[in-house]
Scaffold this motif. Structure first.
Motif, PDB file in Angstrom:
ATOM      1  N   ASN A 173       3.993  -4.036 -12.590  1.00  0.00           N
ATOM      2  CA  ASN A 173       2.574  -3.817 -12.296  1.00  0.00           C
ATOM      3  C   ASN A 173       2.353  -3.853 -10.790  1.00  0.00           C
ATOM      4  O   ASN A 173       2.885  -4.727 -10.099  1.00  0.00           O
ATOM      5  CB  ASN A 173       1.733  -4.898 -12.977  1.00  0.00           C
ATOM      6  CG  ASN A 173       0.249  -4.705 -12.708  1.00  0.00           C
ATOM      7  OD1 ASN A 173      -0.294  -3.642 -12.962  1.00  0.00           O
ATOM      8  ND2 ASN A 173      -0.396  -5.742 -12.183  1.00  0.00           N
ATOM      9  N   GLN A 174       1.592  -2.908 -10.277  1.00  0.00           N
ATOM     10  CA  GLN A 174       1.341  -2.833  -8.841  1.00  0.00           C
ATOM     11  C   GLN A 174      -0.085  -3.272  -8.539  1.00  0.00           C
ATOM     12  O   GLN A 174      -1.060  -2.695  -9.025  1.00  0.00           O
ATOM     13  CB  GLN A 174       1.592  -1.406  -8.337  1.00  0.00           C
ATOM     14  CG  GLN A 174       3.055  -0.999  -8.470  1.00  0.00           C
ATOM     15  CD  GLN A 174       3.338   0.409  -7.972  1.00  0.00           C
ATOM     16  OE1 GLN A 174       2.445   1.255  -7.904  1.00  0.00           O
ATOM     17  NE2 GLN A 174       4.595   0.675  -7.633  1.00  0.00           N
ATOM     18  N   ASP A 175      -0.183  -4.318  -7.744  1.00  0.00           N
ATOM     19  CA  ASP A 175      -1.475  -4.898  -7.367  1.00  0.00           C
ATOM     20  C   ASP A 175      -1.445  -5.195  -5.867  1.00  0.00           C
ATOM     21  O   ASP A 175      -0.608  -5.968  -5.414  1.00  0.00           O
ATOM     22  CB  ASP A 175      -1.714  -6.179  -8.168  1.00  0.00           C
ATOM     23  CG  ASP A 175      -3.077  -6.801  -7.903  1.00  0.00           C
ATOM     24  OD1 ASP A 175      -3.972  -6.072  -7.419  1.00  0.00           O
ATOM     25  OD2 ASP A 175      -3.238  -8.005  -8.155  1.00  0.00           O
ATOM     26  N   PRO A 176      -2.317  -4.497  -5.099  1.00  0.00           N
ATOM     27  CA  PRO A 176      -3.443  -3.656  -5.511  1.00  0.00           C
ATOM     28  C   PRO A 176      -2.987  -2.297  -6.065  1.00  0.00           C
ATOM     29  O   PRO A 176      -1.856  -1.875  -5.809  1.00  0.00           O
ATOM     30  CB  PRO A 176      -4.221  -3.464  -4.212  1.00  0.00           C
ATOM     31  CG  PRO A 176      -3.179  -3.580  -3.142  1.00  0.00           C
ATOM     32  CD  PRO A 176      -2.223  -4.617  -3.628  1.00  0.00           C
ATOM     33  N   ARG A 177      -3.888  -1.669  -6.776  1.00  0.00           N
ATOM     34  CA  ARG A 177      -3.601  -0.356  -7.332  1.00  0.00           C
ATOM     35  C   ARG A 177      -3.341   0.627  -6.198  1.00  0.00           C
ATOM     36  O   ARG A 177      -4.078   0.667  -5.213  1.00  0.00           O
ATOM     37  CB  ARG A 177      -4.787   0.115  -8.180  1.00  0.00           C
ATOM     38  CG  ARG A 177      -4.569   1.449  -8.890  1.00  0.00           C
ATOM     39  CD  ARG A 177      -5.776   1.776  -9.762  1.00  0.00           C
ATOM     40  NE  ARG A 177      -5.690   3.092 -10.365  1.00  0.00           N
ATOM     41  CZ  ARG A 177      -5.028   3.364 -11.491  1.00  0.00           C
ATOM     42  NH1 ARG A 177      -4.410   2.372 -12.115  1.00  0.00           N
ATOM     43  NH2 ARG A 177      -4.989   4.580 -11.986  1.00  0.00           N
ATOM     44  N   GLN A 193       7.350   7.668  -6.650  1.00  0.00           N
ATOM     45  CA  GLN A 193       6.423   7.288  -5.586  1.00  0.00           C
ATOM     46  C   GLN A 193       7.073   7.431  -4.212  1.00  0.00           C
ATOM     47  O   GLN A 193       6.419   7.855  -3.250  1.00  0.00           O
ATOM     48  CB  GLN A 193       5.947   5.855  -5.800  1.00  0.00           C
ATOM     49  CG  GLN A 193       4.977   5.700  -6.963  1.00  0.00           C
ATOM     50  CD  GLN A 193       4.630   4.251  -7.243  1.00  0.00           C
ATOM     51  OE1 GLN A 193       5.498   3.373  -7.196  1.00  0.00           O
ATOM     52  NE2 GLN A 193       3.367   3.982  -7.531  1.00  0.00           N
ATOM     53  N   THR A 240      -0.583   7.097  -7.471  1.00  0.00           N
ATOM     54  CA  THR A 240      -0.873   6.593  -8.821  1.00  0.00           C
ATOM     55  C   THR A 240      -0.267   7.519  -9.870  1.00  0.00           C
ATOM     56  O   THR A 240      -0.635   8.690  -9.977  1.00  0.00           O
ATOM     57  CB  THR A 240      -2.389   6.476  -9.044  1.00  0.00           C
ATOM     58  OG1 THR A 240      -2.930   5.579  -8.070  1.00  0.00           O
ATOM     59  CG2 THR A 240      -2.682   5.936 -10.436  1.00  0.00           C
ATOM     60  N   GLN A 246       0.811  -1.222   0.000  1.00  0.00           N
ATOM     61  CA  GLN A 246       0.000   0.000   0.000  1.00  0.00           C
ATOM     62  C   GLN A 246       0.843   1.271   0.000  1.00  0.00           C
ATOM     63  O   GLN A 246       0.381   2.318  -0.448  1.00  0.00           O
ATOM     64  CB  GLN A 246      -0.929   0.014   1.230  1.00  0.00           C
ATOM     65  CG  GLN A 246      -1.923  -1.136   1.288  1.00  0.00           C
ATOM     66  CD  GLN A 246      -2.981  -1.052   0.209  1.00  0.00           C
ATOM     67  OE1 GLN A 246      -3.192  -0.003  -0.400  1.00  0.00           O
ATOM     68  NE2 GLN A 246      -3.667  -2.168  -0.049  1.00  0.00           N
ATOM     69  N   SER A 297       4.305   5.123 -14.937  1.00  0.00           N
ATOM     70  CA  SER A 297       5.102   4.539 -13.869  1.00  0.00           C
ATOM     71  C   SER A 297       6.356   3.910 -14.473  1.00  0.00           C
ATOM     72  O   SER A 297       6.265   2.952 -15.242  1.00  0.00           O
ATOM     73  CB  SER A 297       4.290   3.480 -13.117  1.00  0.00           C
ATOM     74  OG  SER A 297       4.994   2.991 -12.005  1.00  0.00           O
TER      75      SER A 297
END
Length: 422
Positions: A283-287, A333, A293, A159, A297
């Motif tokens: 890829n980031q999961d969860p968004r 980020q 965001t 997160q 990226s």
């Protein structure tokens, strides 16, 4: 052989062609004059104080600035991207093959271009604050499996970019000795903790972002504007004592002994020089939440290597190869998260990425992972083995991007382990 782009002789394998032009600060040994900013080109250093004093920075931003007469790069990096672009364009022009200003003026050339092996590099910035992140998925997973197998990566890791605030006073320049630290280690049974030199001294393969313009207190930096607050990157070794200091105080487990020493490379490679090596981030999961965001990226495709050279040996042994592109949380980020609570960053602040591990065993970013916390020693070229670092070991980081016929490199980040103080 000279490149076609510069009149300076630049070896094909050099980290410092005209396409790079990293910034550093150097002093001349046995000279009364203090440190001054420079740029690396091949095996030479371009003295920016000489360039400035001869009025060669004649653009609208830098013509009346004394930023290159300072003993650090803080004033320059704080001026922002327009100043960085103007300086880069001027320096590239001065060093280009077809520009006679330096090329044909032997007196000026002798003053402005100094052999790199004749100068001493110092910390390029005055570091007001230093933050170290924990942004590699593979590193977090591997460490978690060792110490928390039932829950290797806590959900909150996905997160936000986790970080801790380190001591800027412990950051030293490449080539500095690292004194083996002492501390408390885990007690055995009901005995008190043992005190003494660490038996599990480790390196951590990292990079760090050098903050350019800061932000005002209470005003976070938008993640899509964060790049404009990053001047460039350095190599960083965040030395760690895996058995002392924090043996059961930290939620991440008994392996974090920090803040006794961090080594950075002397040359700051700018984001402009790295732009052609930008690549998609994982890829980031969860968004991520909206403030994390990004519209685009991205990471950078920077090959990283760690070698260990034992005391008395001529040959070093490469023990790992990784890449900055493996970071889960991007540099932008990290910076945006750092400021979201209103924290103000300042020019020269340092933001470490955390250990950069890759997906295969040969790409793990520290001995803790490479040796499974000492359970599986690695072999070196001299037929010795290592669970952790021994006194006399020199650890050397290198990093570069491979372009079309040239490299954009960082030079090296090295440090030698010396015995603990009596």
């Amino acid at each position: 052989m000279a490149t076609k782009s510069s009149f300076v002789d630049v070896d094909a394998d050099s980290h410092f062609p005209l396409q790079n032009l990293p910034y550093g600060v150097f002093r001349i040994p046995n000279c009364a004059e203090g440190p001054r900013p420079g740029v690396a080109i091949g095996g030479l250093v371009l003295d920016l104080s000489v360039v400035a004093s001869h009025g060669l920075f004649d653009g609208p931003i830098l013509s009346n600035s004394d930023c290159f007469q300072q003993t650090s790069l803080n004033k320059f990096v704080g001026m922002g991207r327009p100043a960085w672009k103007e300086a880069r364009a001027t320096i590239q022009k001065l060093l280009s093959y077809d520009e006679p200003t330096l090329r044909d003026n032997s007196s000026l050339r002798e003053k402005a271009l100094l052999p790199m092996n004749s100068v001493e590099m110092v910390l390029p910035i005055v570091i007001g604050d230093y933050t170290d992140f924990y942004s590699s998925f593979y590193h977090a997973k591997n460490c978690g499996l060792m110490f928390r197998p039932e829950n290797p990566i806590p959900p909150n890791w996905f997160q936000l970019p986790i970080a801790y605030h380190g001591r800027a006073s412990s950051v030293v320049i490449s080539g500095s000795d690292i004194i083996r630290p002492k501390g408390q280690s885990h007690p055995v049974g009901n005995s008190p903790p043992h005190f003494g030199p660490t038996q599990k001294l480790d390196f951590e393969l990292e990079m760090a972002a050098v903050v350019g313009p800061g932000n005002e207190p209470g005003k976070p930096v938008d993640v899509n504007e964060a790049e404009n607050h990053i001047f460039g990157l350095v190599l960083m070794n965040d030395w760690s004592a895996r058995d002392v200091q924090f043996w059961e105080c930290m939620p991440l487990g008994p392996f974090l002994g920090k803040n006794f020493g961090t080594t950075i490379s002397p040359w700051i490679v700018t984001l402009e020089a790295l732009e052609e090596f930008a690549c998609d981030a994982p890829n980031q999961d969860p968004r991520p939440l909206p403030y994390l965001t990004e519209k685009k990226s991205k990471n950078y495709d920077i090959s990283l290597e760690v070698a260990i050279k034992p005391a008395g040996e001529e040959q070093s042994s490469v023990v790992t190869r990784s890449n900055l592109k493996h970071l889960y949380w991007t540099l932008s980020q990290q910076l945006a998260h750092h400021t979201i609570n209103g924290c103000n960053l300042r020019p020269g602040d340092l933001l470490g990425t955390g250990t950069i591990s890759g997906p295969v065993p040969e790409s793990l970013g520290c001995l803790l992972e490479l040796t499974l916390n000492g359970q599986k020693p690695i072999s070196l070229n001299n037929n010795s083995t290592r669970k952790f670092l021994e006194d006399g070991d020199e650890v050397v980081f290198t990093g570069f991007c491979k372009g079309n016929g040239y490299k954009i490199g960082f030079g090296k980040c090295s440090g030698k382990v010396v015995p603990a103080l009596p």
